[in-house]
Design an enzyme around this catalytic site. Structure first.
Site, PDB file in Angstrom:
ATOM      1  N   ASP A 281       0.881  -1.185   0.000  1.00 13.13           N
ATOM      2  CA  ASP A 281       0.000   0.000   0.000  1.00 13.13           C
ATOM      3  C   ASP A 281       0.914   1.229   0.000  1.00 13.13           C
ATOM      4  O   ASP A 281       2.125   1.115   0.207  1.00 13.13           O
ATOM      5  CB  ASP A 281      -0.896  -0.015   1.262  1.00 13.13           C
ATOM      6  CG  ASP A 281      -1.857   1.175   1.315  1.00 13.13           C
ATOM      7  OD1 ASP A 281      -2.405   1.548   0.259  1.00 13.13           O
ATOM      8  OD2 ASP A 281      -2.035   1.763   2.401  1.00 13.13           O
ATOM      9  N   SER A 282       0.288   2.386  -0.180  1.00 13.97           N
ATOM     10  CA  SER A 282       1.051   3.637  -0.115  1.00 13.97           C
ATOM     11  C   SER A 282       1.493   3.949   1.315  1.00 13.97           C
ATOM     12  O   SER A 282       2.330   4.816   1.523  1.00 13.97           O
ATOM     13  CB  SER A 282       0.166   4.784  -0.602  1.00 13.97           C
ATOM     14  OG  SER A 282      -0.992   4.852   0.221  1.00 13.97           O
TER      15      SER A 282
ATOM     16  N   TYR B 225      -1.077   8.161  -2.629  1.00 16.62           N
ATOM     17  CA  TYR B 225      -1.238   7.801  -4.043  1.00 16.62           C
ATOM     18  C   TYR B 225      -2.492   8.459  -4.639  1.00 16.62           C
ATOM     19  O   TYR B 225      -2.643   8.524  -5.840  1.00 16.62           O
ATOM     20  CB  TYR B 225      -1.414   6.279  -4.188  1.00 16.62           C
ATOM     21  CG  TYR B 225      -0.159   5.449  -4.114  1.00 16.62           C
ATOM     22  CD1 TYR B 225       1.091   5.995  -3.861  1.00 16.62           C
ATOM     23  CD2 TYR B 225      -0.234   4.063  -4.318  1.00 16.62           C
ATOM     24  CE1 TYR B 225       2.225   5.190  -3.806  1.00 16.62           C
ATOM     25  CE2 TYR B 225       0.895   3.259  -4.264  1.00 16.62           C
ATOM     26  CZ  TYR B 225       2.114   3.825  -4.004  1.00 16.62           C
ATOM     27  OH  TYR B 225       3.231   3.022  -3.958  1.00 16.62           O
ATOM     28  N   GLY B 226      -3.381   8.882  -3.744  1.00 12.99           N
ATOM     29  CA  GLY B 226      -4.719   9.300  -4.153  1.00 12.99           C
ATOM     30  C   GLY B 226      -4.789  10.376  -5.215  1.00 12.99           C
ATOM     31  O   GLY B 226      -5.757  10.448  -5.959  1.00 12.99           O
TER      32      GLY B 226
ATOM     33  N   CYS C  66      -4.581  -1.709  -1.719  1.00 15.78           N
ATOM     34  CA  CYS C  66      -4.779  -0.282  -1.953  1.00 15.78           C
ATOM     35  C   CYS C  66      -5.759  -0.149  -3.119  1.00 15.78           C
ATOM     36  O   CYS C  66      -5.478  -0.636  -4.222  1.00 15.78           O
ATOM     37  CB  CYS C  66      -3.421   0.327  -2.307  1.00 15.78           C
ATOM     38  SG  CYS C  66      -3.492   2.046  -2.810  1.00 15.78           S
ATOM     39  N   ASN C  67      -6.896   0.465  -2.867  1.00 22.56           N
ATOM     40  CA  ASN C  67      -7.897   0.641  -3.933  1.00 22.56           C
ATOM     41  C   ASN C  67      -7.316   1.475  -5.073  1.00 22.56           C
ATOM     42  O   ASN C  67      -7.527   1.186  -6.248  1.00 22.56           O
ATOM     43  CB  ASN C  67      -9.130   1.369  -3.385  1.00 22.56           C
ATOM     44  CG  ASN C  67      -9.899   0.541  -2.371  1.00 22.56           C
ATOM     45  OD1 ASN C  67     -10.937  -0.006  -2.686  1.00 22.56           O
ATOM     46  ND2 ASN C  67      -9.403   0.435  -1.157  1.00 22.56           N
ATOM     47  N   THR C  68      -6.588   2.519  -4.707  1.00 15.78           N
ATOM     48  CA  THR C  68      -6.038   3.435  -5.705  1.00 15.78           C
ATOM     49  C   THR C  68      -5.074   2.697  -6.637  1.00 15.78           C
ATOM     50  O   THR C  68      -5.142   2.855  -7.861  1.00 15.78           O
ATOM     51  CB  THR C  68      -5.313   4.593  -4.979  1.00 15.78           C
ATOM     52  OG1 THR C  68      -6.179   5.105  -3.973  1.00 15.78           O
ATOM     53  CG2 THR C  68      -4.924   5.687  -5.928  1.00 15.78           C
TER      54      THR C  68
ATOM     55  N   CYS D 115     -11.216   2.865   0.545  1.00 21.63           N
ATOM     56  CA  CYS D 115      -9.773   3.114   0.726  1.00 21.63           C
ATOM     57  C   CYS D 115      -9.372   2.327   1.957  1.00 21.63           C
ATOM     58  O   CYS D 115     -10.066   2.395   2.988  1.00 21.63           O
ATOM     59  CB  CYS D 115      -9.523   4.611   0.928  1.00 21.63           C
ATOM     60  SG  CYS D 115      -7.849   5.004   1.498  1.00 21.63           S
TER      61      CYS D 115
ATOM     62  N   HIS E  37      -7.107   2.716   4.074  1.00 21.67           N
ATOM     63  CA  HIS E  37      -6.841   3.533   5.265  1.00 21.67           C
ATOM     64  C   HIS E  37      -8.116   3.743   6.095  1.00 21.67           C
ATOM     65  O   HIS E  37      -8.080   3.744   7.319  1.00 21.67           O
ATOM     66  CB  HIS E  37      -6.300   4.912   4.859  1.00 21.67           C
ATOM     67  CG  HIS E  37      -4.838   4.933   4.550  1.00 21.67           C
ATOM     68  ND1 HIS E  37      -4.324   4.436   3.383  1.00 21.67           N
ATOM     69  CD2 HIS E  37      -3.778   5.407   5.263  1.00 21.67           C
ATOM     70  CE1 HIS E  37      -3.006   4.606   3.378  1.00 21.67           C
ATOM     71  NE2 HIS E  37      -2.654   5.191   4.507  1.00 21.67           N
TER      72      HIS E  37
END
Ligand code: DGL
Length: 261
Positions: free
Chosen positions: A6-7, A38-39, A69-71, A181, A183
């Site tokens: 993930d970021s 990353y968003g 990470c969805n992004t 997300c 997070h």
């Protein structure tokens, strides 16, 4: 060994779930903290970055990579699947199961700018949400609050709830809030408490963990190992160790600094 990235700390919410599903598997988590968030980054940049991360994870012996990470999933998973022979599991806002179980209830999807703009997400809504009302809620600073562990401070926590509440508007009763997300999964208890029983909060972590288990079974990936949990970060290892111990309750996590090519 299973790689997961993930970021930042968001993917730890999925690792927490995988901990229950695959307690004896070894996991190597990579947090790209130096490049968080990353968003709002260009999708092409995310593709290259995700490929560089995958090279590190597979180079260290991971035989499955989870984009937690969805992004990154929306921007890069097809690219990664074409480029690398290992299987990938990604994560997307759970619009499909949400719309399937209660199509009459409107959905509010909380996500990053990039996830909302990606065709993977818009296709998901078109294909599965049909006539359901879907509201997109983009709160660029929300992942940051999790990264800083700011939500543990009651004043900041109240601000988060107030912001989400105001985005949902007065007619929020009966809405379902989809956490798009990783997070935000750490904010789930806070949001549930703050928004009350009229808003149902959904996150995809248990479904994604089940998918990881299925992929391991179908690809013959060993999940009976030593149960090791190791962490890599492109940022400050001490800070990441603090984040892991606060978020997962792990004592002295093993964190190593890594540079990406
Ligand atoms: N955790 C990431 C996700 O699931 C996003 C956070 C970021 O903007 O880097 O989309």
């Amino acid at each position: 060994m299973i790689g997961i990235f993930d970021s930042g700390v968001g993917g730890l919410s999925l690792l927490r779930e995988l901990d229950h599903s695959l307690p004896e598997a070894d996991f190597l988590y990579l947090s790209d903290s130096a490049c968080f968030p990353y968003g709002t980054r260009p999708p092409e940049w995310i593709k290259d970055r995700a490929a560089a991360i995958t090279r590190v994870l597979t180079g260290r012996g991971c035989s499955l990579v989870v984009a937690a990470c969805n992004t990154a999933t929306v921007a890069a998973i097809e690219h990664l699947r074409k480029k690398f022979p290992v299987p990938f599991v990604g994560i997307v806002p759970p619009v499909k199961p949400a719309a399937a179980t209660s199509p009459e209830k409107p959905l509010a999807v909380l996500m990053t700018e990039n996830t909302a703009e990606g065709s993977k997400y818009t296709d998901l809504v078109k294909t599965y949400a049909g006539d359901s009302v879907v509201a997109e809620v983009r709160l660029p600073l929300l992942a940051e609050v999790v990264e800083e562990l700011g939500f543990t401070d009651p004043v900041q926590a109240e601000r988060v709830v107030a912001e989400v509440r105001s985005r949902l508007g007065k007619s929020r009763s009966g809405w379902r809030l989809v956490l798009g997300c990783t997070h935000y999964v750490f904010l789930r208890p806070l949001l549930e408490r703050g928004l009350g029983p009229e808003v149902e909060v959904l996150d995809p972590c248990s479904a994604v963990a089940a998918q990881v288990v299925r992929v391991c079974e179908s690809r013959g990936i060993t999940v009976i190992e030593g149960g090791a949990r190791r962490y890599l970060t492109t940022g400050d290892p001490e800070r990441f160790a603090w984040q892991v111990s606060e978020l997962l309750g792990v004592q002295r996590p093993q964190v190593e600094k890594v540079e990406l090519a």
